[in-house]
Design an enzyme around this catalytic site. Structure first.
Site, PDB file in Angstrom:
ATOM      1  CB  THR A 215       1.445   0.022   4.809  1.00 30.45           C
ATOM      2  OG1 THR A 215       1.407  -1.291   4.207  1.00 30.45           O
ATOM      3  CG2 THR A 215       2.757   0.170   5.579  1.00 30.45           C
ATOM      4  N   GLY A 216      -0.243  -2.584   6.247  1.00 28.10           N
ATOM      5  CA  GLY A 216      -0.247  -3.748   7.126  1.00 28.10           C
ATOM      6  C   GLY A 216      -1.410  -4.718   6.746  1.00 28.10           C
TER       7      GLY A 216
ATOM      8  CB  THR B  22      -0.752  -0.077   1.147  1.00 30.77           C
ATOM      9  OG1 THR B  22      -1.797  -1.099   1.083  1.00 30.77           O
ATOM     10  CG2 THR B  22      -1.619   1.289   1.520  1.00 30.77           C
TER      11      THR B  22
ATOM     12  CB  VAL C 151     -13.572  -2.263   2.668  1.00 33.80           C
ATOM     13  CG1 VAL C 151     -12.653  -0.914   3.013  1.00 33.80           C
ATOM     14  CG2 VAL C 151     -14.426  -1.912   1.565  1.00 33.80           C
ATOM     15  N   GLY C 152     -10.284  -3.001   3.751  1.00 32.58           N
ATOM     16  CA  GLY C 152      -9.331  -3.024   4.576  1.00 32.58           C
ATOM     17  C   GLY C 152      -9.616  -1.489   5.878  1.00 32.58           C
ATOM     18  CG  ASP C 153      -5.681  -0.500   7.264  1.00 28.58           C
ATOM     19  OD1 ASP C 153      -5.551  -1.281   6.383  1.00 28.58           O
ATOM     20  OD2 ASP C 153      -4.610   0.386   7.403  1.00 28.58           O
TER      21      ASP C 153
ATOM     22  N   GLY D  68      -4.784  -5.176   7.266  1.00 30.68           N
ATOM     23  CA  GLY D  68      -5.868  -4.014   7.688  1.00 30.68           C
ATOM     24  C   GLY D  68      -6.759  -4.318   8.781  1.00 30.68           C
TER      25      GLY D  68
END
Ligand code: ASP
Length: 339
Positions: free
Chosen positions: A254-255, A203, A232-234, A257
């Protein structure tokens, strides 16, 4: 100068200071990341490494030139992220990873720390630069987050560049999906999203401090390889993957989520500064190196305060990252040992 005109100048100056919220002449700074993950020196060819470093430098210079012209932090954040979105190397824009069904669904958000305004898009499939769509949501709508078809319709009507979904197809990401499908096959049907097996997140994000002393943050992603069910992630969620407030700091994460969502990572860092009196380094290291490590959540953040202090902690073996400050010299790092 007469006494009256002196008073006029002084009141104009104090108006300017209060209107812009801080002393002009802040130490302009831009910090970026291109994703954290299992990034080992031995596994990367020198040519590939050179390319990554070149894109990071280009992104830093694109944002920095705006900051040095006196433009607002949000401009720098958007410009830096667009450079990385246009590169096939990062998991955002052109290089976005594939979903389980072989599509690309992109998420992005931007936040202006001086106004506390924010804009986000999620699950968009035809927007070339999702960060610009997020900015338009922030500036031209009354909302914070638009998703899917609605977001695409809004972006189209606002003149954001639209592309055919095939624009996002890249050989490398396609192969990653095929590998993930094989590895995740035994777990399918259990109703959760298998994580990307190679644990490279990719990301992109940026945080900036402008000359007026204002902060902004932005993040853009294709999410995680093999994601399903409209996951959907973070990244587009304010307070999880992205946050900016002139009261504390600007953060982009980033990671994996799901951890960043549950632990409200970006806002926690800001809150530790606001209410816990911590500095940006202490606060971001506490969340990334303690809270997330204890929880088992891999990833990292970039965080920047109003004095130009920044931190870039990560709990993986590497994180593509870079920073540029008053001297105008872009500096980039990939591996842990370069820290
Ligand atoms: N945080 C992103 C997500 O979970 C992935 C990444 O950082 O690459 O969607």
């Amino acid at each position: 100068m007469t006494r009256r005109s002196l008073l006029l100048v002084l009141s104009l100056l104090s108006f300017t200071l209060s209107a812009f919220g801080g002393p002009p002449g802040a130490p302009i700074t831009l910090v970026i990341h291109g994703g954290a993950g299992t990034i080992n020196r031995g596994e990367m060819s020198p040519a590939m490494e050179t390319e990554y470093r070149a894109v990071l430098e280009r992104a830093l210079l694109a944002g920095y030139s705006l900051l040095s012209d006196g433009r607002p932090a949000v401009d720098a954040v958007e410009a830096a992220i667009r450079v990385m979105e246009d590169s096939p190397h990062f998991n955002a824009g052109k290089g976005a990873v594939f979903t389980h069904s072989g599509t690309n669904e992109l998420d992005a958000t931007i936040m202006d720390g001086s106004t506390m305004k924010a804009g986000a898009v999620a699950v968009v499939t035809i927007v070339r630069n999702p960060i610009s769509a997020a900015r338009i949501v922030m500036e031209r709508s009354e909302h914070v987050m638009l998703i899917g078809r609605g977001a695409e319709l809004f972006a189209t009507t606002q003149g954001v560049e639209i592309v055919d979904p095939s624009y996002f197809w890249t050989e490398r990401r396609w192969r990653q999906l095929q590998k993930a499908l094989v590895e995740a096959a035994p777990r399918l049907g259990r109703g959760y999203v298998p994580a990307s097996p190679d644990r490279k997140f990719g990301t992109v994000g940026a945080v900036a401090l402008d000359r007026q002393g204002h902060l902004a943050a932005g993040t853009s992603t294709g999410g995680m390889t093999n994601k399903q069910f409209g996951r959907v992630g973070d990244t587009p969620v304010i307070g999880a993957g992205t946050y900016a407030s002139d009261r504390s700091c600007a953060v982009s994460a980033t990671g994996h989520g799901e951890y960043f969502l549950r632990y409200t990572v970006a806002r926690d860092i800001a809150a530790l500064m606001e209410f816990g009196d911590m500095g940006v380094k202490e606060a971001s290291e506490k969340v990334v190196l303690r809270t997330l490590v204890d929880a088992g959540g891999p990833g990292g953040v970039i965080a920047l305060d109003r004095k130009g202090n920044y931190a870039m902690p990560f709990n993986t073996t590497g994180m593509y990252r870079g920073a540029i400050g008053r001297d105008g010299v872009p500096r980039v790092w990939i591996y842990e040992r370069e820290k």
